[in-house]
Write a protein that holds these residues in place. Structure first.
Motif, PDB file in Angstrom:
ATOM      1  N   VAL A 249      10.705   5.292   3.678  1.00 19.21           N
ATOM      2  CA  VAL A 249       9.667   4.317   4.015  1.00 19.21           C
ATOM      3  C   VAL A 249       8.701   4.126   2.857  1.00 19.21           C
ATOM      4  N   MET A 250       8.284   5.222   2.267  1.00 21.77           N
ATOM      5  CA  MET A 250       7.224   5.179   1.267  1.00 21.77           C
ATOM      6  C   MET A 250       7.721   4.854  -0.143  1.00 21.77           C
ATOM      7  N   GLY A 251       9.029   4.920  -0.331  1.00 23.90           N
ATOM      8  CA  GLY A 251       9.556   4.665  -1.668  1.00 23.90           C
ATOM      9  C   GLY A 251      10.027   5.951  -2.324  1.00 23.90           C
ATOM     10  N   GLU A 252      10.940   5.823  -3.264  1.00 16.82           N
ATOM     11  CA  GLU A 252      11.545   6.989  -3.901  1.00 16.82           C
ATOM     12  C   GLU A 252      10.547   7.804  -4.721  1.00 16.82           C
ATOM     13  N   ASP A 253       9.440   7.173  -5.104  1.00 18.83           N
ATOM     14  CA  ASP A 253       8.458   7.916  -5.892  1.00 18.83           C
ATOM     15  C   ASP A 253       7.482   8.693  -5.016  1.00 18.83           C
ATOM     16  N   PHE A 254       7.717   8.681  -3.684  1.00 21.74           N
ATOM     17  CA  PHE A 254       6.819   9.384  -2.761  1.00 21.74           C
ATOM     18  C   PHE A 254       6.898  10.893  -2.974  1.00 21.74           C
ATOM     19  N   THR A 255       5.721  11.524  -2.935  1.00 24.02           N
ATOM     20  CA  THR A 255       5.633  12.988  -2.946  1.00 24.02           C
ATOM     21  C   THR A 255       4.592  13.413  -1.927  1.00 24.02           C
ATOM     22  N   ILE A 528       3.769  -0.860   4.018  1.00 26.62           N
ATOM     23  CA  ILE A 528       3.687   0.461   4.663  1.00 26.62           C
ATOM     24  C   ILE A 528       3.853   1.596   3.662  1.00 26.62           C
ATOM     25  N   GLN A 529       4.213   1.270   2.422  1.00 25.70           N
ATOM     26  CA  GLN A 529       4.244   2.317   1.413  1.00 25.70           C
ATOM     27  C   GLN A 529       2.835   2.721   0.986  1.00 25.70           C
ATOM     28  N   ASP A 530       1.862   1.869   1.340  1.00 22.91           N
ATOM     29  CA  ASP A 530       0.460   2.245   1.177  1.00 22.91           C
ATOM     30  C   ASP A 530       0.039   2.975   2.452  1.00 22.91           C
ATOM     31  N   GLN A 531      -0.128   4.297   2.345  1.00 25.92           N
ATOM     32  CA  GLN A 531      -0.342   5.120   3.532  1.00 25.92           C
ATOM     33  C   GLN A 531      -1.595   4.746   4.304  1.00 25.92           C
ATOM     34  N   GLU A 532      -2.552   4.103   3.645  1.00 29.31           N
ATOM     35  CA  GLU A 532      -3.782   3.720   4.329  1.00 29.31           C
ATOM     36  C   GLU A 532      -3.541   2.607   5.347  1.00 29.31           C
ATOM     37  N   ASN A 533      -2.396   1.938   5.271  1.00 31.33           N
ATOM     38  CA  ASN A 533      -2.080   0.868   6.212  1.00 31.33           C
ATOM     39  C   ASN A 533      -1.463   1.383   7.509  1.00 31.33           C
ATOM     40  N   LEU A 534      -1.065   2.675   7.533  1.00 29.35           N
ATOM     41  CA  LEU A 534      -0.445   3.252   8.720  1.00 29.35           C
ATOM     42  C   LEU A 534      -1.518   3.831   9.645  1.00 29.35           C
ATOM     43  N   VAL A 535      -1.420   3.501  10.931  1.00 29.19           N
ATOM     44  CA  VAL A 535      -2.378   3.972  11.924  1.00 29.19           C
ATOM     45  C   VAL A 535      -1.621   4.728  13.015  1.00 29.19           C
TER      46      VAL A 535
END
Length: 818
Positions: A249-255, A528-535
């Motif tokens: 969901v967040m992209g391959e560069d997610f950590t 949705i890869q911007d975590q601030e958009n998830l509630v």
């Protein structure tokens, strides 16, 4: 010698039998209260210790911050139990539980409702090695549709039979074969289930979903395991399993470092089994726990009550000192030294202490049922334990020493020349000691009164706070699934009565213990890869009449309506959700989305569920007032299972109950009718605090009563020391009021000083206690003033009785020897 001491003690007791009886009764009551508190504390400290290897059992807890919500829970992902055994060498065995609420259970025709049912993993008996009555431990929960039941359940369905190999039907549809019968789990456990269902037959338990948290997971650690090191290994394990899923969901560069940098976290830790009852208050507890803070509080109360009782003993002994003064003078003149007299008075005190302890057992046996009722416990005096009697004997010696040391020093220190001349007052040089004792007693009394007032004020605040919904005159009928396809028929037939105003079917009500779920949503179109958009938001199944029945307030948009077919894909959200979503412009009409079916396995971004916001409901409390109001979303399910709730008019409640029960039995014959009132369910959320308040109030009352006996003693002491002065003043024309004021003013100063000491301490302590609540009362001066006023009133009544007695005495009797 001992015979002589006993004779003198009994003679002294009989000579001042009034004061002596008060002395013994006061001490006996204090000891009885301490004994009850000791039993209570022992019980609270014993929780879960009966499990073999309890010191090696741990529960996995979760600390999750995501999408604007912070959750400290007992839940963990379904696959974690197996992964812990497979990937962490220090884990000997693990088991997970899934609680899906109550079940209807029957053997033949009629169902019973059982609340203490849970799905358990196959290795339950490896972690919790409870004794079996029937059956074998090996393979007890390894097959789907198998179960273990408690001795109580076996007696209920198979009295006098072997239950192993037989079956019970759950929820009218599934047969479960009994593989073992286990001894009832003791009450002093943080769980006490009567039915364990094999989780092997639960598809959810087989899930590889690492982002869902629905299972309570326990491990048995190997001897000598380092728990801190295991916590670190669990963190590495969860990172290994969760990161690949999140990357989809967040992209391959997610950590996870990026995840934490956004203010989010998902952390799991091991909590010792023996810490759960007194050190845990997490979301998902199997039952309400107690608090170590309250244990410390009750221990402090016990110590204070015992000290107050011992102080009274000292003061009552010295208050009638003139009755023993001439005896001391004569015995010293005849050759007795201070050591002999000290031993005499100490032995008398030990005798009184033994009598008091004997009476305390009788008093405790009378008070214990009332305490059990208040505290919700089932305590008993352990007459069958040798340690009980040994503790009583040791306690009698200790209390006798504490209570007797000061009077023995005091009485044995009289100067024979002075006391034989009638000068008793000069034999006493410890006015500061007595004053300090009074200050101590009433400081404690003020603290206890203040704390009791705050406890009840907070509970009253909770009961009367505007919750954002109406909890009064609403009856809840459970287990709608027993009605099958006739749920709507049941609702409509109840609504046909003139006694019923509104009704709703729902899977959730805003009190603890009803079904709920939460998952991440976002405003449609946002990245949705911007975590601030998830509630993270609670989502509840309701019908079209939910908001109206519970009296909630729509502040924007509209309520659900059957006139709008599109409402099947609409939602109503609360004000907290509006804030967390951070909509651009008017939220009404905007769309929010999540993964279809709440399926986070695979997280297919092409398969999404979309809802349209049609209304905003005013924030309402759905958890304890200790918690902030979280984000909530209501969506329509025209025929939800769970609970039917009906708002009824101010009519005879018994008639409403009869109506609902008759309709239920007509549509669901043979199915148990289970109901409760919403306001009762709400009060149950605070049952622990309410019980604590009642128990606290009872002990406060006893402590004040015992302290008043001490004040009575000191007033008597003062009157005894100043009897000649009082006689002279009355001869010179002093009135009764003058004498009462004279005897009371010094103690009034001491009580005022006690207020100055006690009130700030009480205020600080209750301020710390209220920090657990997000919504609470203000600790104003009114409460402090009221607590002080109560103490002054009680003390003035106590002093007034003794002062009036002294003031009304005939002065001739006081001056006869002059």
């Amino acid at each position: 010698m001992l015979t002589n001491i006993l004779k003198i003690a009994l003679r002294s007791f009989w000579k001042t039998k009034g004061i002596s009886i008060i002395n013994v009764l006061g001490l006996s009551l204090g000891i009885a209260l301490c004994l009850i508190i000791a039993l209570f504390v022992r019980n609270e400290l014993s929780y879960d210790k009966h499990f073999p290897n309890a010191e090696r059992i741990y529960r996995v807890t979760s600390d999750i911050v995501f999408g604007g919500n912070a959750m400290n829970m007992t839940y963990a992902p379904a696959p974690m139990a197996d992964a812990l055994v497979e990937e962490i060498p220090e884990v000997e065995a693990s088991v997970h539980f899934r609680n899906q609420g109550s079940f209807l259970i029957k053997r033949y025709e009629d169902n019973i409702k059982e609340n203490k049912v849970i799905f358990a993993g196959k290795d339950f008996l490896k972690v919790f090695d409870i004794p079996l009555v029937q059956g074998n431990k090996k393979g007890a929960l390894e097959e789907p549709n198998t179960m273990m039941i408690s001795q109580t359940m076996a007696d209920k369905f198979f009295k006098g039979e072997n239950a192993v190999g037989q079956s019970l039907v759950l929820d009218n549809k599934t047969d479960y074969k009994i593989t073992a019968v286990y001894e009832d789990i003791p009450e002093n456990s943080h769980f006490d289930f009567h039915v364990l269902l094999a989780a092997e037959g639960l598809s959810e338990a087989k899930s590889g979903q690492w982002l869902g948290n629905n299972f309570q997971t326990y491990i048995l650690a190997k001897p000598g395991a380092d728990i801190k090191e295991m916590d670190q290994k669990i963190a590495s394990m969860t990172e290994k399993h969760m990161t690949p899923v999140l990357k989809q969901v967040m992209g391959e560069d997610f950590t996870l470092e990026m995840f934490k940098a956004s203010g989010n976290k998902v952390e799991y830790a091991l909590q010792p089994l023996l810490d759960i009852h007194l050190h845990s208050d997490l979301l998902g507890e199997f039952k309400a726990n107690f608090s170590i803070t309250y244990v410390y509080l009750f221990v402090a109360i016990a110590v204070f009550i015992l000290l107050i009782a011992c102080i009274n003993f000292m003061n009552l002994a010295t208050a009638k000192s003139s009755n023993r003064a001439k005896e001391v003078g004569v015995r010293k003149s005849m050759g007795s030294d201070r050591k002999d007299l000290f031993f005499q008075f100490m032995m008398e005190t030990f005798l009184m202490s033994l009598i008091s302890f004997s009476m305390a057992i009788f008093i405790a046996s009378i008070l214990l049922p009332f305490f059990n009722d208040l505290a919700g416990r089932n305590l008993k005096l352990p007459f069958d334990e040798f340690g009980f009697y040994a503790s009583l004997l040791l306690g009698a010696i200790l209390v006798g020493f504490i209570a007797g040391i000061y009077p023995a020093f005091f009485l044995s220190g009289f100067k024979p020349v002075k006391v034989l001349k009638g000068d008793v007052s000069s034999g006493m040089k410890s006015a500061r000691v007595r004053s300090s004792l009074v200050v101590f007693q009433f400081s404690i009394s003020i603290i206890l009164i203040f704390c009791t007032i705050v406890l009840f004020s907070q509970m009253n605040f909770i009961q009367n706070k505007n919750l954002g919904f109406n909890k009064d005159q609403i009856i809840m009928v459970h287990d709608l699934y027993a009605l099958g396809s006739q749920k709507q028929t049941f609702k409509q037939e109840i609504l046909g009565s003139s006694m019923i105003e509104k009704g709703t079917l729902s899977g959730f009500l805003p009190v603890s213990g009803t079904n709920r779920s939460d998952n991440p949503w976002w405003v449609m179109g946002r990245d949705i890869q911007d975590q601030e958009n998830l509630v993270s938001i609670q989502n509840w199944q309701v019908d079209f009449d939910y908001v109206k029945t519970l009296g909630m307030k729509i502040v924007q948009g509209r309520d659900f309506s059957m006139d709008f077919p599109s409402d099947s894909s609409a939602v109503i959200i609360n004000e907290t959700a509006i804030k967390n979503f951070n909509f651009e412009g008017d939220p009404i009409g905007q769309k929010i989305t999540t993964f279809s079916g709440n399926n986070v396995t695979g997280l297919n971004t092409d398969d999404l569920e979309v809802k349209t916001v049609i209304g905003v409901v005013e924030n309402f409390h759905f958890e304890s007032l200790k918690e902030n109001i979280g984000a909530v979303m209501l969506f329509v399910d025209p025929n939800p299972s769970g609970i039917a709730s009906f708002k009824f008019k101010a009519a005879d409640v018994s008639e409403v109950l009869q109506l609902v029960e008759d309709k239920w039995k007509a549509l669901a014959p043979g199915q148990p009718f289970t109901y409760e009132f919403l306001d009762d369910r709400f009060e149950a959320m605070y049952a622990s605090e309410t019980r604590i308040g009642k128990v606290f109030a009872a002990f406060t009352g006893f402590a004040i009563f015992i302290a008043s006996l001490g004040l009575f003693a000191l007033t008597a002491f003062t009157a005894e020391q100043r009897r000649k002065e009082i006689g002279i003043r009355k001869t010179l024309g002093a009135t009764t009021a003058n004498i009462v004021f004279l005897l009371s003013k010094e103690f009034t100063k001491l009580i005022l000083f006690a207020f100055v000491i006690g009130a700030p301490l009480a205020w600080w302590g209750m301020k710390k206690w209220l920090e657990d609540y997000q919504y609470k009362i203000d600790l104003g001066w009114v409460i402090i003033f009221f607590a002080g006023a109560m103490v002054f009133l009680v003390s003035w009544i106590t002093m007034g009785i003794q002062s009036l007695k002294a003031a009304n005495a005939n002065p001739v009797d006081s001056l006869r020897g002059e």
